[in-house]
Design a protein around this motif. Structure first.
Motif, PDB file in Angstrom:
ATOM      1  N   SER A  49      13.889  -0.874  73.027  1.00  0.00           N
ATOM      2  CA  SER A  49      12.884  -1.919  72.795  1.00  0.00           C
ATOM      3  C   SER A  49      12.997  -2.474  71.381  1.00  0.00           C
ATOM      4  O   SER A  49      12.907  -3.685  71.159  1.00  0.00           O
ATOM      5  CB  SER A  49      11.471  -1.357  73.028  1.00  0.00           C
ATOM      6  OG  SER A  49      11.289  -0.975  74.369  1.00  0.00           O
ATOM      7  N   ILE A  50      13.202  -1.590  70.395  1.00  0.00           N
ATOM      8  CA  ILE A  50      13.324  -2.018  69.003  1.00  0.00           C
ATOM      9  C   ILE A  50      14.564  -2.882  68.814  1.00  0.00           C
ATOM     10  O   ILE A  50      14.512  -3.958  68.204  1.00  0.00           O
ATOM     11  CB  ILE A  50      13.371  -0.795  68.073  1.00  0.00           C
ATOM     12  CG1 ILE A  50      12.030  -0.061  68.059  1.00  0.00           C
ATOM     13  CG2 ILE A  50      13.755  -1.213  66.647  1.00  0.00           C
ATOM     14  CD1 ILE A  50      12.089   1.305  67.417  1.00  0.00           C
ATOM     15  N   LEU A  51      15.693  -2.412  69.341  1.00  0.00           N
ATOM     16  CA  LEU A  51      16.943  -3.151  69.166  1.00  0.00           C
ATOM     17  C   LEU A  51      16.872  -4.517  69.834  1.00  0.00           C
ATOM     18  O   LEU A  51      17.326  -5.524  69.281  1.00  0.00           O
ATOM     19  CB  LEU A  51      18.118  -2.344  69.723  1.00  0.00           C
ATOM     20  CG  LEU A  51      18.440  -1.040  68.985  1.00  0.00           C
ATOM     21  CD1 LEU A  51      19.570  -0.297  69.688  1.00  0.00           C
ATOM     22  CD2 LEU A  51      18.803  -1.308  67.531  1.00  0.00           C
ATOM     23  N   SER A  52      16.310  -4.555  71.020  1.00  0.00           N
ATOM     24  CA  SER A  52      16.181  -5.836  71.721  1.00  0.00           C
ATOM     25  C   SER A  52      15.258  -6.781  70.954  1.00  0.00           C
ATOM     26  O   SER A  52      15.553  -7.971  70.790  1.00  0.00           O
ATOM     27  CB  SER A  52      15.645  -5.598  73.138  1.00  0.00           C
ATOM     28  OG  SER A  52      15.410  -6.813  73.804  1.00  0.00           O
ATOM     29  N   ALA A  53      14.149  -6.235  70.453  1.00  0.00           N
ATOM     30  CA  ALA A  53      13.181  -7.074  69.739  1.00  0.00           C
ATOM     31  C   ALA A  53      13.752  -7.593  68.430  1.00  0.00           C
ATOM     32  O   ALA A  53      13.487  -8.736  68.035  1.00  0.00           O
ATOM     33  CB  ALA A  53      11.908  -6.270  69.479  1.00  0.00           C
ATOM     34  N   SER A  54      14.560  -6.772  67.731  1.00  0.00           N
ATOM     35  CA  SER A  54      15.080  -7.202  66.441  1.00  0.00           C
ATOM     36  C   SER A  54      16.102  -8.319  66.579  1.00  0.00           C
ATOM     37  O   SER A  54      16.253  -9.145  65.676  1.00  0.00           O
ATOM     38  CB  SER A  54      15.685  -6.014  65.688  1.00  0.00           C
ATOM     39  OG  SER A  54      16.801  -5.492  66.376  1.00  0.00           O
ATOM     40  N   VAL A  55      16.814  -8.365  67.703  1.00  0.00           N
ATOM     41  CA  VAL A  55      17.789  -9.432  67.922  1.00  0.00           C
ATOM     42  C   VAL A  55      17.102 -10.721  68.357  1.00  0.00           C
ATOM     43  O   VAL A  55      17.500 -11.819  67.959  1.00  0.00           O
ATOM     44  CB  VAL A  55      18.842  -8.990  68.963  1.00  0.00           C
ATOM     45  CG1 VAL A  55      19.754 -10.153  69.349  1.00  0.00           C
ATOM     46  CG2 VAL A  55      19.684  -7.843  68.401  1.00  0.00           C
ATOM     47  N   ARG A  56      16.042 -10.607  69.150  1.00  0.00           N
ATOM     48  CA  ARG A  56      15.349 -11.809  69.636  1.00  0.00           C
ATOM     49  C   ARG A  56      13.985 -11.977  68.958  1.00  0.00           C
ATOM     50  O   ARG A  56      13.039 -12.485  69.542  1.00  0.00           O
ATOM     51  CB  ARG A  56      15.182 -11.747  71.156  1.00  0.00           C
ATOM     52  CG  ARG A  56      14.420 -10.542  71.671  1.00  0.00           C
ATOM     53  CD  ARG A  56      14.382 -10.508  73.196  1.00  0.00           C
ATOM     54  NE  ARG A  56      13.677  -9.341  73.674  1.00  0.00           N
ATOM     55  CZ  ARG A  56      12.348  -9.290  73.865  1.00  0.00           C
ATOM     56  NH1 ARG A  56      11.599 -10.339  73.598  1.00  0.00           N
ATOM     57  NH2 ARG A  56      11.774  -8.187  74.306  1.00  0.00           N
ATOM     58  N   ALA A  57      13.910 -11.588  67.682  1.00  0.00           N
ATOM     59  CA  ALA A  57      12.624 -11.558  66.982  1.00  0.00           C
ATOM     60  C   ALA A  57      11.937 -12.916  66.959  1.00  0.00           C
ATOM     61  O   ALA A  57      10.708 -13.004  67.019  1.00  0.00           O
ATOM     62  CB  ALA A  57      12.819 -11.041  65.562  1.00  0.00           C
ATOM     63  N   LEU A  60       9.896 -13.248  70.151  1.00  0.00           N
ATOM     64  CA  LEU A  60       9.213 -12.038  70.595  1.00  0.00           C
ATOM     65  C   LEU A  60       7.771 -12.368  70.982  1.00  0.00           C
ATOM     66  O   LEU A  60       7.032 -12.983  70.221  1.00  0.00           O
ATOM     67  CB  LEU A  60       9.222 -11.004  69.470  1.00  0.00           C
ATOM     68  CG  LEU A  60       8.730  -9.602  69.811  1.00  0.00           C
ATOM     69  CD1 LEU A  60       9.633  -8.965  70.851  1.00  0.00           C
ATOM     70  CD2 LEU A  60       8.694  -8.748  68.553  1.00  0.00           C
ATOM     71  N   ASP A  61       7.361 -11.942  72.180  1.00  0.00           N
ATOM     72  CA  ASP A  61       5.978 -12.212  72.593  1.00  0.00           C
ATOM     73  C   ASP A  61       5.047 -11.194  71.945  1.00  0.00           C
ATOM     74  O   ASP A  61       5.430 -10.074  71.608  1.00  0.00           O
ATOM     75  CB  ASP A  61       5.857 -12.178  74.120  1.00  0.00           C
ATOM     76  CG  ASP A  61       6.095 -10.794  74.696  1.00  0.00           C
ATOM     77  OD1 ASP A  61       5.133 -10.020  74.788  1.00  0.00           O
ATOM     78  OD2 ASP A  61       7.263 -10.483  75.029  1.00  0.00           O
ATOM     79  N   LEU A  62       3.807 -11.586  71.774  1.00  0.00           N
ATOM     80  CA  LEU A  62       2.851 -10.782  71.012  1.00  0.00           C
ATOM     81  C   LEU A  62       2.538  -9.460  71.693  1.00  0.00           C
ATOM     82  O   LEU A  62       2.320  -8.448  71.016  1.00  0.00           O
ATOM     83  CB  LEU A  62       1.566 -11.580  70.797  1.00  0.00           C
ATOM     84  CG  LEU A  62       1.692 -12.774  69.846  1.00  0.00           C
ATOM     85  CD1 LEU A  62       0.362 -13.531  69.768  1.00  0.00           C
ATOM     86  CD2 LEU A  62       2.110 -12.316  68.456  1.00  0.00           C
ATOM     87  N   GLN A  63       2.506  -9.432  73.019  1.00  0.00           N
ATOM     88  CA  GLN A  63       2.210  -8.184  73.705  1.00  0.00           C
ATOM     89  C   GLN A  63       3.304  -7.149  73.440  1.00  0.00           C
ATOM     90  O   GLN A  63       3.013  -5.981  73.144  1.00  0.00           O
ATOM     91  CB  GLN A  63       2.075  -8.420  75.204  1.00  0.00           C
ATOM     92  CG  GLN A  63       1.714  -7.144  75.973  1.00  0.00           C
ATOM     93  CD  GLN A  63       1.538  -7.390  77.458  1.00  0.00           C
ATOM     94  OE1 GLN A  63       1.966  -8.411  77.982  1.00  0.00           O
ATOM     95  NE2 GLN A  63       0.893  -6.463  78.136  1.00  0.00           N
ATOM     96  N   THR A  64       4.560  -7.579  73.515  1.00  0.00           N
ATOM     97  CA  THR A  64       5.668  -6.663  73.229  1.00  0.00           C
ATOM     98  C   THR A  64       5.610  -6.180  71.794  1.00  0.00           C
ATOM     99  O   THR A  64       5.794  -4.993  71.499  1.00  0.00           O
ATOM    100  CB  THR A  64       7.011  -7.352  73.505  1.00  0.00           C
ATOM    101  OG1 THR A  64       7.065  -7.745  74.874  1.00  0.00           O
ATOM    102  CG2 THR A  64       8.179  -6.435  73.190  1.00  0.00           C
ATOM    103  N   TYR A  65       5.340  -7.104  70.863  1.00  0.00           N
ATOM    104  CA  TYR A  65       5.225  -6.723  69.457  1.00  0.00           C
ATOM    105  C   TYR A  65       4.141  -5.660  69.271  1.00  0.00           C
ATOM    106  O   TYR A  65       4.362  -4.636  68.612  1.00  0.00           O
ATOM    107  CB  TYR A  65       4.901  -7.946  68.596  1.00  0.00           C
ATOM    108  CG  TYR A  65       4.319  -7.576  67.256  1.00  0.00           C
ATOM    109  CD1 TYR A  65       5.130  -7.074  66.243  1.00  0.00           C
ATOM    110  CD2 TYR A  65       2.948  -7.676  67.020  1.00  0.00           C
ATOM    111  CE1 TYR A  65       4.596  -6.693  65.030  1.00  0.00           C
ATOM    112  CE2 TYR A  65       2.406  -7.298  65.806  1.00  0.00           C
ATOM    113  CZ  TYR A  65       3.229  -6.809  64.812  1.00  0.00           C
ATOM    114  OH  TYR A  65       2.701  -6.424  63.620  1.00  0.00           O
ATOM    115  N   ALA A  66       2.961  -5.880  69.861  1.00  0.00           N
ATOM    116  CA  ALA A  66       1.847  -4.947  69.685  1.00  0.00           C
ATOM    117  C   ALA A  66       2.172  -3.579  70.268  1.00  0.00           C
ATOM    118  O   ALA A  66       1.826  -2.537  69.684  1.00  0.00           O
ATOM    119  CB  ALA A  66       0.583  -5.522  70.337  1.00  0.00           C
ATOM    120  N   GLN A  67       2.858  -3.552  71.401  1.00  0.00           N
ATOM    121  CA  GLN A  67       3.224  -2.279  72.014  1.00  0.00           C
ATOM    122  C   GLN A  67       4.213  -1.512  71.142  1.00  0.00           C
ATOM    123  O   GLN A  67       4.066  -0.302  70.935  1.00  0.00           O
ATOM    124  CB  GLN A  67       3.810  -2.530  73.403  1.00  0.00           C
ATOM    125  CG  GLN A  67       2.785  -3.003  74.422  1.00  0.00           C
ATOM    126  CD  GLN A  67       3.428  -3.432  75.736  1.00  0.00           C
ATOM    127  OE1 GLN A  67       4.636  -3.670  75.822  1.00  0.00           O
ATOM    128  NE2 GLN A  67       2.611  -3.552  76.772  1.00  0.00           N
TER     129      GLN A  67
END
Length: 369
Positions: A49-57, A60-67
């Protein structure tokens, strides 16, 4: 704060391979004494989840960020609690926890985002937590990175010789510590382990190239290396900083579309050489050839990477920060323990000569339990 007080530092770098934690004491006479240390890999699902989020930051949708923010905070809190338990010290002896968090996005033009909810750490540990270290420097006109040069100066600075400290994390950064009273210079040189780790994960299903074994078996693909080294970042003068959201495999493919047609071992070898060349090129103008280089970070355990750096820097003595009293694996976690101490004492933590800020500022916000 009493000289006997302990500070707990929590760090996870751009490779997102796990969390490092140290309990440290910083005597008034100088130096750093590590009382306890503990490291733990992220659970696979959280790391992905971290690696995916850092590439598509940027998308990034807010729900995913908060989780992710909550889950990383819980992971940091658990490791801190386990370290204190294993070290057999009471929480009352810990003056504060310094948490770098996990970087998802870093834009040197004025924005940087680290996750790992410090409120969860403070409540779980029952101690003040210092976090959000980067944005005060950015508010003062800096890039919020690198922040470790101030710690490097405090721990390793000498009056009798120039030193260069090179941290080989997901991104490589260096600090030049002059022997005189000149300004400390520090900046991110480019990728260190991050690109090779991502290649290994994508192509071989493992987190990293252990001891550089795959890279050692390959051959440098010169067109690929030239295409990557031609990126504007490497010619950009400091101050400069970067992150995984910039240097990732999509960046490689954009610069060299045939990347995935090359043998795995040749790409691994070339990505390792990218680190070697960019670090060596960055060191070249900083000081004379006799300046000693001390390595730290996860890359200091990559035997082939260290071997190639020693060959490329043959005119310099290349060692590790163990020569200066701190095990290279724990330097960054210790740095954020020290930065927490600076914040609790109301003292500046940045070096404007490294970050580009127009003045020194106190870094971090304090979260009370």
């Amino acid at each position: 704060m009493a000289e006997t007080a302990l500070y707990l530092g929590l760090m996870s770098g751009t490779s997102a391979d796990g969390i490092d934690a140290v309990l440290a004491r910083f005597p008034d006479s100088g130096g750093c004494t590590l009382i306890g240390r503990l490291s733990r890999a992220y659970p696979d699902a959280l790391r992905q989840s971290i690696l995916s989020a850092s590439v598509r930051a940027r998308a990034l949708d807010l729900q995913t960020y908060a989780q992710i923010d909550a889950r990383v905070g819980q992971a940091f809190a658990q490791l801190a609690a386990d370290l204190v338990e294993h070290s057999e010290v009471p929480w009352a002896d810990v003056a504060a926890v310094g948490s770098h968090g996990q970087t998802l996005f870093h834009d040197p033009l004025g924005n940087s985002l680290q996750v790992g909810d410090p409120n969860r750490i403070a409540i779980a540990c029952g101690r003040p937590v210092v976090a959000d270290f980067r944005r005060a420097d950015m508010a003062a006109g800096g890039q919020g990175a690198p922040l470790v040069p101030a710690f490097h100066r405090a721990m390793f600075g000498r009056t009798d010789e120039d030193l260069c400290i090179v941290n080989l994390g997901g991104i490589a950064n260096l600090s030049h510590l002059p022997s005189c009273d000149g300004p400390v210079r520090g900046f991110d040189t480019g990728p260190a382990n991050g690109l090779l780790d991502e290649w290994m994960q994508t192509r071989r299903g493992c987190a990293f190239d252990a001891d550089g074994a795959l890279a050692r078996s390959g051959t440098v693909h010169r067109p690929l290396l030239d295409a990557l080294l031609a990126a504007p970042y490497f010619q950009q003068p400091p101050p400069k900083s970067t992150g995984r959201d910039h240097f990732n495999l999509e960046w490689c493919r954009a610069r060299f579309p045939a990347l995935d047609t090359l043998p795995d071992e040749d790409v691994a070898r070339t990505l390792l050489e990218l680190t070697v060349q960019s670090v060596a090129d960055s060191l070249a103008p900083l000081a004379d050839g006799g300046t000693r280089v001390l390595l730290c970070g996860g890359g200091a355990d990559n035997g082939y990477l260290v071997e190639r750096l020693r060959e490329q820097l043959a005119q310099r003595t290349v060692g590790t920060t163990a020569d200066g009293g701190i095990d290279p694996k724990w330097v960054e976690a210790a740095a954020f323990a020290w930065l927490a101490k600076r914040r609790m004492e109301g003292l500046p933590g940045n070096l404007p000569s490294a970050t580009g800020a127009h003045r020194a500022v106190v870094l971090g916000a304090i979260y009370q339990p």
